[in-house]
Design a protein around this motif. Structure first.
Motif, PDB file in Angstrom:
ATOM      1  N   THR A   1       0.721  -1.139  -0.073  1.00  0.00           N
ATOM      2  CA  THR A   1       0.113  -0.018   0.134  1.00  0.00           C
ATOM      3  C   THR A   1       0.985   1.300   0.095  1.00  0.00           C
ATOM      4  OG1 THR A   1      -1.615  -1.147   1.024  1.00  0.00           O
ATOM      5  CG2 THR A   1      -1.875   1.133   1.291  1.00  0.00           C
ATOM      6  N   VAL A   2       1.869   1.310   0.759  1.00  0.00           N
ATOM      7  CA  VAL A   2       2.914   2.391   0.939  1.00  0.00           C
ATOM      8  C   VAL A   2       3.716   2.621  -0.456  1.00  0.00           C
ATOM      9  CG1 VAL A   2       4.831   3.349   2.082  1.00  0.00           C
ATOM     10  CG2 VAL A   2       2.942   2.541   3.441  1.00  0.00           C
ATOM     11  N   ALA A   3       4.034   1.665  -0.940  1.00  0.00           N
ATOM     12  CA  ALA A   3       4.645   1.398  -2.344  1.00  0.00           C
ATOM     13  C   ALA A   3       3.721   2.151  -3.488  1.00  0.00           C
ATOM     14  CB  ALA A   3       5.353   0.118  -2.587  1.00  0.00           C
ATOM     15  N   ALA A   4       2.493   1.796  -3.439  1.00  0.00           N
ATOM     16  CA  ALA A   4       1.447   2.129  -4.424  1.00  0.00           C
ATOM     17  C   ALA A   4       1.139   3.501  -4.286  1.00  0.00           C
ATOM     18  CB  ALA A   4       0.181   1.284  -4.565  1.00  0.00           C
ATOM     19  N   CYS A   5       0.978   4.109  -3.014  1.00  0.00           N
ATOM     20  CA  CYS A   5       0.564   5.364  -2.680  1.00  0.00           C
ATOM     21  C   CYS A   5       1.956   6.329  -3.283  1.00  0.00           C
ATOM     22  CB  CYS A   5       0.277   5.755  -1.215  1.00  0.00           C
ATOM     23  SG  CYS A   5      -1.248   4.973  -0.816  1.00  0.00           S
ATOM     24  N   ILE A   6       3.329   5.807  -2.913  1.00  0.00           N
ATOM     25  CA  ILE A   6       4.431   6.768  -3.575  1.00  0.00           C
ATOM     26  C   ILE A   6       4.357   6.620  -5.037  1.00  0.00           C
ATOM     27  CG2 ILE A   6       6.919   6.564  -3.548  1.00  0.00           C
ATOM     28  CD1 ILE A   6       6.716   5.697  -0.502  1.00  0.00           C
ATOM     29  N   TYR A   7       3.892   5.346  -5.676  1.00  0.00           N
ATOM     30  CA  TYR A   7       4.110   5.463  -6.991  1.00  0.00           C
ATOM     31  C   TYR A   7       2.885   6.506  -7.415  1.00  0.00           C
ATOM     32  CZ  TYR A   7       3.023   3.760 -11.631  1.00  0.00           C
ATOM     33  OH  TYR A   7       2.866   3.361 -13.119  1.00  0.00           O
ATOM     34  N   VAL A   8       1.934   6.416  -7.150  1.00  0.00           N
ATOM     35  CA  VAL A   8       0.780   7.125  -7.648  1.00  0.00           C
ATOM     36  C   VAL A   8       0.988   8.468  -7.531  1.00  0.00           C
ATOM     37  CG1 VAL A   8      -1.544   8.042  -7.098  1.00  0.00           C
ATOM     38  CG2 VAL A   8      -1.099   5.423  -7.375  1.00  0.00           C
ATOM     39  N   ALA A   9       1.787   8.932  -6.462  1.00  0.00           N
ATOM     40  CA  ALA A   9       1.998  10.493  -6.068  1.00  0.00           C
ATOM     41  C   ALA A   9       3.092  10.850  -7.026  1.00  0.00           C
ATOM     42  CB  ALA A   9       2.174  10.591  -4.545  1.00  0.00           C
ATOM     43  N   VAL A  10       4.137  10.001  -7.044  1.00  0.00           N
ATOM     44  CA  VAL A  10       5.283  10.654  -7.936  1.00  0.00           C
ATOM     45  C   VAL A  10       5.281  10.352  -9.411  1.00  0.00           C
ATOM     46  CG1 VAL A  10       7.633   9.700  -8.354  1.00  0.00           C
ATOM     47  CG2 VAL A  10       6.895   9.928  -6.077  1.00  0.00           C
ATOM     48  N   GLU A  11       4.613   9.338  -9.902  1.00  0.00           N
ATOM     49  CA  GLU A  11       4.431   9.085 -11.016  1.00  0.00           C
ATOM     50  C   GLU A  11       3.286   9.803 -11.934  1.00  0.00           C
ATOM     51  OE1 GLU A  11       5.970   7.437 -13.828  1.00  0.00           O
ATOM     52  OE2 GLU A  11       7.805   7.196 -12.555  1.00  0.00           O
ATOM     53  N   TRP A  12       2.158   9.880 -11.158  1.00  0.00           N
ATOM     54  CA  TRP A  12       1.069  10.456 -11.903  1.00  0.00           C
ATOM     55  C   TRP A  12       0.688  11.882 -11.368  1.00  0.00           C
ATOM     56  CZ3 TRP A  12      -0.316   8.386 -16.076  1.00  0.00           C
ATOM     57  CH2 TRP A  12       0.006   7.015 -16.297  1.00  0.00           C
ATOM     58  N   LEU A  13       0.641  12.080  -9.836  1.00  0.00           N
ATOM     59  CA  LEU A  13      -0.071  13.493  -9.405  1.00  0.00           C
ATOM     60  C   LEU A  13       0.920  14.560  -9.387  1.00  0.00           C
ATOM     61  CD1 LEU A  13      -1.853  12.035  -6.276  1.00  0.00           C
ATOM     62  CD2 LEU A  13      -2.803  12.444  -8.716  1.00  0.00           C
ATOM     63  N   VAL A  14       2.295  14.271  -9.296  1.00  0.00           N
ATOM     64  CA  VAL A  14       3.286  15.205  -9.208  1.00  0.00           C
ATOM     65  C   VAL A  14       3.634  15.854 -10.417  1.00  0.00           C
ATOM     66  CG1 VAL A  14       5.808  15.790  -8.824  1.00  0.00           C
ATOM     67  CG2 VAL A  14       4.592  14.617  -7.109  1.00  0.00           C
TER      68      VAL A  14
END
Length: 132
Positions: free
Chosen positions: A114-127
């Motif tokens: 879950t933490v890895a997925a949240c970091i992935y979504v935040a860094v790859e898509w939201l930022v």
């Protein structure tokens, strides 16, 4: 009335071990597990839905390309991680309430995903989109 068998200390164990083995830990209230689960689902709803949508987009856009296998694999992995995000709060709530090692291990594994997925979504898509 005779004592139940579980309350009779073993003759093979030392006295201090026999008395400590019979004392059980008090159970935690079920509302604590429910509160942890609902709060976790409320916090992880947006990233889980976003990850599921991104996985769906990756899988459907790959139908026209010649290299469809990597994007389909990424889409399936995204769906599995979204399921882990769904299961993490429930497993954490049950682990807190029941105090079982197997539940804690499952909660930790899904928590790492879950933490890895949240970091992935935040860094790859939201930022890159400037949302954060």
């Amino acid at each position: 009335m005779p004592r139940p068998h579980r309350e009779i200390p073993s003759q093979r164990l030392a006295r201090s071990v026999a008395t400590s083995a019979t004392t059980a830990k008090p159970h935690r209230p079920p509302w604590l597990a429910i509160a942890i689960t609902v709060a976790g689902w409320a916090l992880l709803a947006y990233p889980a839905i976003l990850l599921a949508l991104l996985s769906f987009i990756l899988m459907t856009e790959s139908a026209d390309s010649t290299s469809a296998a990597p994007s389909i694999i990424l889409g399936v992995l995204g769906f599995l991680v979204a399921l882990a995000m769904l299961a993490f709060p429930l497993l954490l709530g049950l682990a807190v309430k029941a105090r079982r090692r197997s539940l804690w291990i499952a909660a930790c594994l899904t928590g790492v995903l879950t933490v890895a997925a949240c970091i992935y979504v935040a860094v790859e898509w939201l930022v890159p989109l400037g949302v954060i």
